[in-house]
Design a protein around this motif. Sequence first.
Motif, PDB file in Angstrom:
ATOM      1  N   UNK A 176      65.316 -28.617  79.169  1.00 55.44           N
ATOM      2  CA  UNK A 176      64.604 -27.499  79.871  1.00 55.44           C
ATOM      3  C   UNK A 176      63.163 -28.263  80.420  1.00 55.44           C
ATOM      4  N   UNK A 177      62.554 -27.717  81.507  1.00 52.55           N
ATOM      5  CA  UNK A 177      61.173 -27.954  81.850  1.00 52.55           C
ATOM      6  C   UNK A 177      60.181 -27.502  80.910  1.00 52.55           C
ATOM      7  N   UNK A 178      60.316 -26.354  80.176  1.00 52.23           N
ATOM      8  CA  UNK A 178      59.476 -26.067  79.164  1.00 52.23           C
ATOM      9  C   UNK A 178      59.344 -26.895  77.846  1.00 52.23           C
ATOM     10  N   UNK A 179      60.753 -27.281  77.700  1.00 46.24           N
ATOM     11  CA  UNK A 179      60.816 -28.234  76.443  1.00 46.24           C
ATOM     12  C   UNK A 179      60.366 -29.638  76.675  1.00 46.24           C
ATOM     13  N   UNK A 180      60.435 -30.208  77.981  1.00 48.29           N
ATOM     14  CA  UNK A 180      59.883 -31.379  78.274  1.00 48.29           C
ATOM     15  C   UNK A 180      58.464 -31.274  78.275  1.00 48.29           C
ATOM     16  N   UNK A 181      57.761 -30.178  78.952  1.00 45.37           N
ATOM     17  CA  UNK A 181      56.341 -30.217  78.911  1.00 45.37           C
ATOM     18  C   UNK A 181      55.760 -30.014  77.427  1.00 45.37           C
ATOM     19  N   UNK A 182      56.545 -29.363  76.509  1.00 45.08           N
ATOM     20  CA  UNK A 182      56.167 -29.249  75.072  1.00 45.08           C
ATOM     21  C   UNK A 182      56.193 -30.723  74.406  1.00 45.08           C
ATOM     22  N   UNK A 183      57.104 -31.440  74.867  1.00 38.31           N
ATOM     23  CA  UNK A 183      57.147 -33.058  74.285  1.00 38.31           C
ATOM     24  C   UNK A 183      55.915 -33.667  74.881  1.00 38.31           C
ATOM     25  N   UNK A 184      55.899 -33.843  75.850  1.00 35.91           N
ATOM     26  CA  UNK A 184      54.948 -34.498  76.393  1.00 35.91           C
ATOM     27  C   UNK A 184      53.413 -34.117  75.845  1.00 35.91           C
ATOM     28  N   UNK A 185      53.068 -32.790  75.708  1.00 38.37           N
ATOM     29  CA  UNK A 185      51.921 -32.505  75.414  1.00 38.37           C
ATOM     30  C   UNK A 185      51.828 -32.746  73.549  1.00 38.37           C
ATOM     31  N   UNK A 186      52.863 -32.294  73.071  1.00 38.67           N
ATOM     32  CA  UNK A 186      52.902 -32.486  71.608  1.00 38.67           C
ATOM     33  C   UNK A 186      52.489 -34.059  71.151  1.00 38.67           C
ATOM     34  N   UNK A 187      53.145 -35.052  71.804  1.00 39.67           N
ATOM     35  CA  UNK A 187      52.953 -36.367  71.402  1.00 39.67           C
ATOM     36  C   UNK A 187      52.007 -37.018  72.111  1.00 39.67           C
ATOM     37  N   UNK A 188      51.287 -36.411  73.220  1.00 36.43           N
ATOM     38  CA  UNK A 188      50.221 -37.014  73.769  1.00 36.43           C
ATOM     39  C   UNK A 188      50.445 -38.100  74.547  1.00 36.43           C
ATOM     40  N   UNK A 189      51.887 -37.820  75.188  1.00 41.28           N
ATOM     41  CA  UNK A 189      52.197 -38.968  76.243  1.00 41.28           C
ATOM     42  C   UNK A 189      51.523 -39.394  77.458  1.00 41.28           C
ATOM     43  N   UNK A 190      51.588 -40.469  77.605  1.00 42.05           N
ATOM     44  CA  UNK A 190      50.535 -40.964  78.740  1.00 42.05           C
ATOM     45  C   UNK A 190      51.239 -41.783  79.795  1.00 42.05           C
ATOM     46  N   UNK A 191      52.753 -42.141  79.644  1.00 40.21           N
ATOM     47  CA  UNK A 191      53.664 -42.713  80.618  1.00 40.21           C
ATOM     48  C   UNK A 191      54.947 -42.460  80.042  1.00 40.21           C
ATOM     49  N   UNK A 192      55.917 -42.190  81.170  1.00 35.94           N
ATOM     50  CA  UNK A 192      57.346 -41.968  80.913  1.00 35.94           C
ATOM     51  C   UNK A 192      58.088 -43.295  81.554  1.00 35.94           C
ATOM     52  N   UNK A 193      59.299 -43.621  80.616  1.00 35.93           N
ATOM     53  CA  UNK A 193      60.048 -44.651  81.172  1.00 35.93           C
ATOM     54  C   UNK A 193      61.470 -43.938  81.134  1.00 35.93           C
ATOM     55  N   UNK A 194      62.073 -44.178  82.317  1.00 35.96           N
ATOM     56  CA  UNK A 194      63.489 -43.667  82.501  1.00 35.96           C
ATOM     57  C   UNK A 194      64.235 -44.584  83.319  1.00 35.96           C
ATOM     58  N   UNK A 195      65.619 -44.429  83.245  1.00 42.69           N
ATOM     59  CA  UNK A 195      66.480 -45.174  83.905  1.00 42.69           C
ATOM     60  C   UNK A 195      66.854 -44.082  85.195  1.00 42.69           C
ATOM     61  N   UNK A 196      67.316 -44.537  86.236  1.00 45.01           N
ATOM     62  CA  UNK A 196      67.674 -43.829  87.572  1.00 45.01           C
ATOM     63  C   UNK A 196      68.731 -43.174  87.233  1.00 45.01           C
ATOM     64  N   UNK A 197      69.143 -42.268  86.264  1.00 37.41           N
ATOM     65  CA  UNK A 197      70.708 -41.850  85.800  1.00 37.41           C
ATOM     66  C   UNK A 197      71.035 -40.746  86.979  1.00 37.41           C
ATOM     67  N   UNK A 198      70.119 -40.147  87.426  1.00 34.59           N
ATOM     68  CA  UNK A 198      70.556 -38.852  88.529  1.00 34.59           C
ATOM     69  C   UNK A 198      70.867 -37.816  87.907  1.00 34.59           C
ATOM     70  N   UNK A 199      71.330 -36.985  88.590  1.00 30.26           N
ATOM     71  CA  UNK A 199      71.839 -35.575  87.906  1.00 30.26           C
ATOM     72  C   UNK A 199      70.718 -34.592  87.728  1.00 30.26           C
ATOM     73  N   UNK A 200      71.169 -33.297  87.314  1.00 35.62           N
ATOM     74  CA  UNK A 200      70.100 -32.353  86.699  1.00 35.62           C
ATOM     75  C   UNK A 200      69.831 -32.379  85.326  1.00 35.62           C
ATOM     76  N   UNK A 201      70.692 -33.020  84.546  1.00 35.40           N
ATOM     77  CA  UNK A 201      70.401 -32.617  83.041  1.00 35.40           C
ATOM     78  C   UNK A 201      69.053 -33.258  82.436  1.00 35.40           C
ATOM     79  N   UNK A 202      68.686 -34.176  83.127  1.00 37.91           N
ATOM     80  CA  UNK A 202      67.566 -34.830  82.419  1.00 37.91           C
ATOM     81  C   UNK A 202      66.351 -34.960  83.521  1.00 37.91           C
ATOM     82  N   UNK A 203      66.551 -34.336  84.779  1.00 42.47           N
ATOM     83  CA  UNK A 203      65.342 -34.347  85.443  1.00 42.47           C
ATOM     84  C   UNK A 203      64.364 -33.593  85.251  1.00 42.47           C
ATOM     85  N   UNK A 204      64.340 -32.529  84.397  1.00 43.80           N
ATOM     86  CA  UNK A 204      63.025 -31.837  84.036  1.00 43.80           C
ATOM     87  C   UNK A 204      62.001 -32.694  83.499  1.00 43.80           C
TER      88      UNK A 204
END
Length: 255
Positions: A176-204
């Motif tokens: 979920x978008x709220x869940x992803x926001x919380x992960x970024x904030x709680x762990x003080x993330x400053x860069x994200x790495x992803x594969x271009x998997x596509x689809x809606x499941x991980x786009x948040x």
Amino acid sequence: MHVLILGGTMEARRLAELLTAGTGLRVTTSLAGRVAAPRLPPGEVRVGGFGGVEGLAGWLREHEVDALIDATHPFAGRISFNAAKAAAATHVALLALRRPGWVPVAGDDWHEVRSLEGAAEVLPTLGRRVFLTTGRMGLAAFAALEDLWFLVRSVDAPEPPHPPRMEVLLDRGPFTLDGEREVLSRHRIDVVVTKDSGGAATVPKLTAAREAGLPVVVVRRPPVPEGVPVVTGPEQAVGWIAEQTGLPDACRNLT
């Protein structure tokens, strides 16, 4: 009629659901076996590798497969090329089912690379606390980055080699978008790495990164083998199967 689905994706499960819904088809889904507790689709299921091109070709002949659907993850490159060679050797019709890739929108700060090694090269210039969402395979590419801290999200626990400074988050999408926001904030993330998997499941995660103004390193997906037709949804795959094998009207109605 026997259809073999090379699965492991939500699209593969959905295709199996459609093809087993009163069509009279024999449907087998093959899973690689890399996930400890996979979500099993309806129909027959086999788990494990085939043993390369010759092994897959032998399985197609032995089990009299009429149509082969490569619905594997967009980054499962080796099995896709093995499928193309095995299908050609056995004269079995082959289709690739691939969800559409992601497209950047206004506000995105994407850095596209060709491989995990390419991602590792650019990371030190972008941040120090990395949210690594490429799964547990391929972590060796980041093992030499001793000055960076990684939050690695995967379904199953990763094995070495992996980054020395790492925390593992065991989780499975959709997210979920709220869940992803919380992960970024709680762990003080400053860069994200992803594969271009596509689809809606991980786009948040992409939306959350855009909102936070974070750079995202996007690994481009490998190409589908040359000459293999491609569709982007399970319903389209059903239509292709109907055209290739003369399936009954019950199957055509699913499209």
